[in-house]
Design an enzyme around this catalytic site. Structure first.
Site, PDB file in Angstrom:
ATOM      1  N   LYS A 116       4.705  21.719  -3.476  1.00  0.00           N
ATOM      2  CA  LYS A 116       3.916  21.012  -4.516  1.00  0.00           C
ATOM      3  C   LYS A 116       2.566  21.570  -4.584  1.00  0.00           C
ATOM      4  CE  LYS A 116       6.127  16.640  -3.806  1.00  0.00           C
ATOM      5  NZ  LYS A 116       6.218  15.586  -3.070  1.00  0.00           N
ATOM      6  N   GLU A 200      -4.428  14.479  -2.151  1.00  0.00           N
ATOM      7  CA  GLU A 200      -4.632  14.095  -3.561  1.00  0.00           C
ATOM      8  C   GLU A 200      -5.578  12.915  -3.286  1.00  0.00           C
ATOM      9  OE1 GLU A 200      -1.190  13.522  -5.393  1.00  0.00           O
ATOM     10  OE2 GLU A 200      -1.058  15.530  -6.169  1.00  0.00           O
ATOM     11  N   GLU A 275       7.493  14.565 -13.053  1.00  0.00           N
ATOM     12  CA  GLU A 275       7.104  13.429 -12.747  1.00  0.00           C
ATOM     13  C   GLU A 275       5.410  13.164 -12.794  1.00  0.00           C
ATOM     14  OE1 GLU A 275      10.445  11.850  -9.263  1.00  0.00           O
ATOM     15  OE2 GLU A 275       8.432  12.571  -8.651  1.00  0.00           O
ATOM     16  N   GLU A 288       4.770  16.269  -9.647  1.00  0.00           N
ATOM     17  CA  GLU A 288       5.825  17.208  -9.224  1.00  0.00           C
ATOM     18  C   GLU A 288       6.779  17.314 -10.210  1.00  0.00           C
ATOM     19  OE1 GLU A 288       8.635  16.700  -6.007  1.00  0.00           O
ATOM     20  OE2 GLU A 288       8.770  14.510  -6.267  1.00  0.00           O
ATOM     21  N   ASN A 290      11.050  17.843 -10.339  1.00  0.00           N
ATOM     22  CA  ASN A 290      12.363  17.967  -9.507  1.00  0.00           C
ATOM     23  C   ASN A 290      13.321  18.657 -10.159  1.00  0.00           C
ATOM     24  OD1 ASN A 290      11.281  16.334  -7.473  1.00  0.00           O
ATOM     25  ND2 ASN A 290      11.933  14.490  -8.562  1.00  0.00           N
ATOM     26  N   PHE A 348      14.516  -3.126   6.133  1.00  0.00           N
ATOM     27  CA  PHE A 348      15.291  -2.097   5.458  1.00  0.00           C
ATOM     28  C   PHE A 348      15.718  -1.060   6.306  1.00  0.00           C
ATOM     29  CE2 PHE A 348      12.498  -4.237   2.377  1.00  0.00           C
ATOM     30  CZ  PHE A 348      13.394  -4.401   1.438  1.00  0.00           C
TER      31      PHE A 348
END
Ligand code: ADP
Ligand code: ADP
Ligand code: MG
Length: 680
Positions: A116, A200, A275, A288, A290, A348
């Site tokens: 990245k 960031e 993205e 980024e 993909n 989850f």
């Protein structure tokens, strides 16, 4: 064109790629681990090769085994799918070095975009706006803190090698730096065998917007309609749609052209996704790229009527792109929900088990990509994504309601999934308005449940469904007994209206059924209000029920729980207790909601493998203190002590496989409890 392709993947994506191969008349070779010998992708492939034991490191991640399998079967190409080795530059190089085609970008582009930090520099060079921050690896907390002063809070620590939302940490205060940095570093090292971290600015309440591109080996590039993937949990996508309600044509074109510039700059070929993150003022920044087929590619296919896997294969074979930018047409709207083996009520955490009963969603314009069926065993070794359900409509609302209806009918028994959670998101009024941001779930859901009260109209419809099923079941039983007891149940009795009391916390409905099973038309009074209901001639043992209530057709999912009926509808799951008025009178006096006593055992929250035990008998632990660590489906989880207390016994050791609800440790009874026991 190739005549045989090896698919270096498993699950729904392997099945999906195999389907296109077959349509194109290309042989599809599957690979499988010991855990997957009876999986759908193996059944659907033309040939299959066994590649080793269940752990991915010894099978789906073994570059040598995959290449040997491709060789042995005489394949000319390898499709990596997503995940596993799809973004592994070395694997792509090894494949091409063998003289095979890699159905993906050149190894050099993967390497360039996989980091990245490097890809941000490349994006800047290509003229893309990037998130303000510090695109250099940070070394220590002190340095990071100094840089942070410049960027401003809140900010985000990000692994350079990241993916799947892992390792990222938001920092809101300077004093949190040291611990966040070391945690992020440890997680990054473990997950990606790399420890470069950068910073960031954290964009608040952003939207995630991405552009799918496709490039051939002759310098042609096209971009497709934007996808919005703002509905996320822990930085991982849950629901995706295309187009985005927040993007107009000119903004789309701007993003599309920038995405293509980056691809060109990287020497890109094949499918890829750029993205972006977009703030509330519609300023957008590169996140980024993909370098693979994306999980959510089906929605793009639904609005463009293209097959992206077919394009990938054509391009990998050296063909020019068969369409130009002006020829990219889009029609309508598509929304996708990711269906995962996870339990929303248990934070989850991944679930496992065997699917004992399975019924696919139905409906026009509904697409299901899945790798499962009745009999499938969901284990701890792989990703929890089981299937994707996508729906298309002329507009967003049509797509949304079609998807809700599809999920209402998606019956998976035996393994807990997020089907109803995803449906609750789709049914939420804020989602319906298209007012999306990446914090949507955090803002509107708690413990896997919507924070708002259930829609009373939904609950009423569900109560009607439960009573109808109950009533039909009763009358069928009565009918089957008739030949033996001719005196009981004269036919005139069935015509009389029947009264029921339905309890579903906190509601109690008085429901009167007027009509009969044979005519299929009912007039149903709920607390005095009349509804016209039409039922198809349903069989009570079915798990799905379609009802027309006041002219609107709905589908409900049903499960019998002892003498209760559980109904799932639009993300709500309710258990209905059904009484005759006389029974209800009794029940009301008898009911005593069980009081929950404190449990002295620590139960395992999910199936998996114990990786560390930090306590021994006789240790005193504090509430929240991590006492055991376990690993399940690529995720590490710490298990905290549920309360302060003395450990009386530890029942597991590191390396041991455990089941959900297995007892891990026993606490000594507290003094208060003991004295209570004494006095008894
Ligand atoms: P991954 O490789 O894990 O997909 P991304 O950089 O694509 O990592 O980020 C994943 C998600 O994390 C994004 O979709 C977004 O929700 C969130 N995110 C990433 N960067 C930022 C940022 N600077 N500010 C706010 N959210 C961010
Ligand atoms: P099961 O899981 O018990 O096999 P399904 O949900 O797959 O049940 O439904 C199977 C069949 O039942 C389908 O052919 C469907 O058309 C039919 N079905 C579902 N609901 C109804 C209904 N209300 N009346 C009649 N048939 C129905
Ligand atoms: Mg990402």
């Amino acid at each position: 064109m190739f005549d045989k392709i090896l698919i270096a993947n498993r699950g729904e994506i392997a099945v999906r790629i195999i389907r296109t191969c077959k349509r194109l008349g290309i042989g599809a070779v599957a690979v499988y681990s010991e855990a997957d010998s009876r999986s759908a992708h193996v059944r659907e492939a033309d040939e299959s090769v066994f590649i080793g034991p269940p752990p991915a490191g010894e099978s789906y991640l073994s570059k040598e085994k995959l290449i040997a399998a491709a060789r042995a079967c005489g394949c000319q190409a390898v499709h990596p799918g997503y995940g596993f080795l799809s973004e592994n530059a070395e694997f792509a190089r090894m494949v091409t070095d063998e003289g095979l085609a890699f159905v993906g970008p050149p190894s050099s582009a993967i390497a360039l975009l996989g980091d990245k930090i490097a890809s941000k520099a490349l994006a800047l060079q290509a003229g893309l706006p990037v998130v303000p921050g510090h695109a250099e690896p940070v070394s220590d907390a002190e340095e990071a803190q100094a840089i942070a002063e410049r960027i401003g809070f809140p900010l985000l620590l990000k692994p350079a090698a990241g993916g799947g939302g892992r390792g990222m940490r938001v920092i809101s205060r300077p004093e949190d730096f040291a611990s966040a940095l070391s945690q992020c570093r440890a997680e990054t090292r473990k997950a990606f065998a790399d420890d470069k971290i950068f910073m960031e600015k954290f964009i608040s309440r952003p939207r995630h917007i991405e552009i799918q591109i496709m490039a051939d080996q002759h310098g042609n590039l096209v971009y497709f309609p934007e996808r919005e993937c703002s509905i996320q949990r822990r930085y991982q996508k849950v629901i995706e749609e295309t187009p985005s309600p927040a993007i107009d044509r000119s903004l789309w074109q701007r993003m599309g052209r920038l995405a293509c510039s980056l691809a060109a700059e990287a020497g890109y070929a094949n499918a890829g996704t750029v993205e972006f993150i977009m703030d509330q003022q519609q300023e957008f920044y590169f996140l980024e790229m993909n370098t693979r087929l994306q999980v959510e590619h089906p929605i793009t296919e639904m609005v463009t009527s293209l097959d992206l896997v077919e394009l990938q294969i054509l391009v990998a074979a050296g063909d020019p792109l068969p369409l130009k930018q002006e020829e990219v047409r889009t029609r309508g709207w598509a929304i996708e929900a990711r269906i995962c083996a996870e339990d929303p009520a248990r934070d989850f955490s991944p679930t496992t088990g065997m699917i004992t009963r399975y019924a696919l969603p139905r409906g026009e314009n509904v697409r299901v990509d899945s790798g499962i069926g009745a009999g499938s065993v969901i284990n701890i070794y792989y990703d929890s994504l089981l299937a994707k359900v996508a729906a298309w409509g002329e507009n967003r609302e049509a797509a949304r309601t079609a998807l809700i209806r599809a999920l209402n009918g998606y019956h998976i028994e035996g393994v807990i999934t997020n089907v109803d959670f995803a449906n609750a998101v789709l049914d939420h009024p804020i989602f319906a308005r298209g007012d999306l941001s990446t914090d949507f779930i955090e803002q509107n859901f708690e413990e896997g449940k919507s924070k708002r009260l259930p829609n009373p109209e939904h609950v009423r419809s569900m109560a009607i469904a439960s009573v109808l099923v109950y009533h039909t079941r009763q009358s069928l039983v009565r009918e089957s007994l008739k030949p033996m007891t001719p005196v009981v149940g004269s036919s005139s009795q069935a015509k009389k209206p029947r009264d029921y009391v339905v309890r579903v916390n906190p509601y109690v409905f008085n429901i009167r059924l007027d009509g009969d099973r044979k005519s299929r038309e009912w007039r149903i009074f709920v607390d005095g209000n009349a509804y016209e209901v039409i039922t198809p001639d349903f069989e009570y043992y079915r798990r799905r029920l379609v009802l027309k209530i006041d002219g609107q057709s709905h589908m409900f999912r049903l499960q019998y729980r002892e003498n209760h009926i559980q109904v799932a509808f639009c993300g709500l799951v309710c258990t209905f207790e059904i009484y005759s008025p006389a029974e209800w009178k009794l029940a009301r006096y008898m009911r005593q909601d069980k009081e929950e006593g404190r449990d002295n055992t620590l139960k395992c929250p999910m199936p998996g493998l114990i990786t560390a035990v930090y306590v021994k008998e006789g240790d005193y632990v504090r509430k929240g203190q991590e006492i055991i660590r376990m690993e399940s489906m690529k995720m590490e989880t710490g298990i905290p002590a549920p309360h302060d207390g003395l450990i009386e016994k530890v029942l597991v050791v590191s390396g041991q496989a455990v089941e959900v609800d297995e007892t891990l440790a026993i606490f000594a009874a507290s003094r208060a409890e003991e004295s209570e026991a004494d006095s008894l």
